[in-house]
Design a protein around this motif. Structure first.
Motif, PDB file in Angstrom:
ATOM      1  N   PHE A   1      57.659  55.303  54.566  1.00 31.64           N
ATOM      2  CA  PHE A   1      57.858  55.747  55.656  1.00 31.64           C
ATOM      3  C   PHE A   1      56.733  55.923  55.915  1.00 31.64           C
TER       4      PHE A   1
ATOM      5  N   PRO B   1      63.381  66.830  58.729  1.00 31.90           N
ATOM      6  CA  PRO B   1      64.615  66.222  60.076  1.00 31.90           C
ATOM      7  C   PRO B   1      65.278  67.163  61.264  1.00 31.90           C
TER       8      PRO B   1
ATOM      9  N   ASP C   1      59.708  57.557  65.195  1.00 33.26           N
ATOM     10  CA  ASP C   1      60.306  58.287  64.560  1.00 33.26           C
ATOM     11  C   ASP C   1      61.254  57.723  63.285  1.00 33.26           C
ATOM     12  N   LYS C   2      61.277  58.535  62.562  1.00 35.48           N
ATOM     13  CA  LYS C   2      62.541  58.141  61.199  1.00 35.48           C
ATOM     14  C   LYS C   2      62.097  56.750  60.646  1.00 35.48           C
TER      15      LYS C   2
ATOM     16  N   ASP D   1      55.587  64.970  61.304  1.00 39.39           N
ATOM     17  CA  ASP D   1      56.801  65.334  61.263  1.00 39.39           C
ATOM     18  C   ASP D   1      56.967  65.370  59.405  1.00 39.39           C
TER      19      ASP D   1
ATOM     20  N   THR E   1      59.584  65.475  64.541  1.00 38.98           N
ATOM     21  CA  THR E   1      59.589  64.225  65.137  1.00 38.98           C
ATOM     22  C   THR E   1      58.214  63.889  65.017  1.00 38.98           C
TER      23      THR E   1
ATOM     24  N   GLN F   1      58.366  64.622  57.408  1.00 33.06           N
ATOM     25  CA  GLN F   1      59.034  63.744  57.070  1.00 33.06           C
ATOM     26  C   GLN F   1      60.197  64.953  56.643  1.00 33.06           C
TER      27      GLN F   1
END
Length: 351
Positions: free
Chosen positions: A59, A311, A51-52, A307, A314, A309
């Motif tokens: 990414f 916030p 995740d992230k 996700d 997840t 991208q």
């Protein structure tokens, strides 16, 4: 018939005759009753490890499709035109290949199949399209697409609602792509599954199926079970409520009749947390699924979420097991022409 009874009968009929190479965690501990999502499905664990994160300045997210590669690694497709190779045990990225169309433009890549020769079959929602790529990302071929499946105004498909799932039936002769949403003019709960038949090394258009979704849901992924039936992932989102994700088994030989395996909201949360309202904190925007292996009576599934991208979402991987039986109907693989003709007649009556 009660749902529990139907699920039990369904479980008894799911054949796992085709040998698959395990790509999930080695010797994962058997699920206990506390990990049951339904009589047919249990969850071993989940992972938010990617995740992230980034890999080689790319990414690692927006994941829309998964497949097991010939070396046992996991191919993970981002809808931002990146194809990752992940370590099957740790999920750590080992390489990334950029994908593009014939003009060098990015794809809205959603479906993935690793073919028996190692080439990659990849869908894009924008046209829609299905292209064949080499391991290095070179375009090798482009499959024909019926005009009515093209995005409006060229066809009857809605933008961002076309080829979302892709799978190859046992035997490698038939490719299936699933539309995410209904075509203009069709009922809202009817989506089309387009097939291609392999002929002398190339895929040509085959029969089409009509699949009925639950109200308000679309098809986010399909995966061929070893007996030729299709595991179908239906997904939806309601603002302020969260995601709905249901796993079905559908039979192309019987007008795509489907049976519920589980609603993932019934899975134990296993300590998961959610960044936005969810009926179960384990849930997110689950969009990808592949079969990673089997035991005598169990199919192992790996799922992941897209996700976007975002916030509040997840990138999460889910390790599921679908219990099966050694008893069941015959495989679709390498059917004689008589059976293929019957399949086409069922296509007409289905939609």
């Amino acid at each position: 018939m009660p749902l529990r009874t139907r699920l039990a009968l369904l479980t008894a009929g799911l054949t796992v005759a085709t040998c698959l190479t395990a790509a999930g965690p080695a010797q994962a501990q058997p699920s206990t009753a506390s990990h049951a999502c339904s009589p047919s499905v249990s969850i071993d664990r989940f992972s938010d490890a990617l995740d992230k994160t980034t890999y080689q300045d790319t990414f690692v997210g927006n994941l829309s499709a998964l497949a097991v590669d010939s070396d046992g690694s996991v191919a993970a497709l981002s809808d931002r035109s990146s194809l990752f190779r992940l370590d099957a045990r740790t999920l750590k990225p080992r390489s990334v290949v950029p994908l593009a169309d014939e003009t060098g433009s990015a794809l809205d890549s959603e479906g993935l199949v690793v073919d028996r020769d190692g080439t990659r079959l990849v869908t894009s929602e924008t046209e829609p399209s299905v292209r064949r790529y080499s391991r290095t990302g070179k375009i090798l071929d482009r499959l024909p697409v019926p005009d009515d499946l093209r995005v409006s105004p060229a066809g009857r498909a809605r933008p961002n609602g076309t080829f979302e799932g892709l799978t190859l039936l046992p035997g490698g002769r038939t490719l299936v792509a699933s539309m995410e949403y209904a075509l203009s003019g069709d009922s809202a709960d009817t989506v089309r599954f387009q097939t291609w038949d392999r002929h002398r090394g190339h895929f040509r258009l085959g029969p089409r199926y009509a699949y009925r979704t639950d109200p308000g849901l679309g098809v986010s992924e399909i995966q061929a079970a070893p007996d030729g039936r299709l595991l179908v992932l239906e997904r939806g989102f309601t603002s302020g409520v969260g995601n709905t994700v249901r796993l079905y088994l559908a039979d192309p030989r019987h007008a795509m009749r489907k049976t519920l395996l589980t609603d993932l909201a019934t899975c134990p949360p296993l300590g998961a947390t959610a960044k936005q309202p969810q009926p179960n904190p384990l849930l997110d925007n689950i969009e990808a699924m592949t079969i990673t292996g089997r035991t005598k009576n169990t199919l192992k599934l790996l799922l992941t979420s897209d996700d976007n991208q975002n916030p509040t979402q997840t990138t999460r991987f889910y390790y599921l097991r679908v219990r099966a039986s050694a008893q069941g109907p015959g495989e679709l693989r390498d059917q004689p022409q008589r059976s293929r003709t019957r399949e086409r007649r069922e296509t007409v009556t289905a939609g």
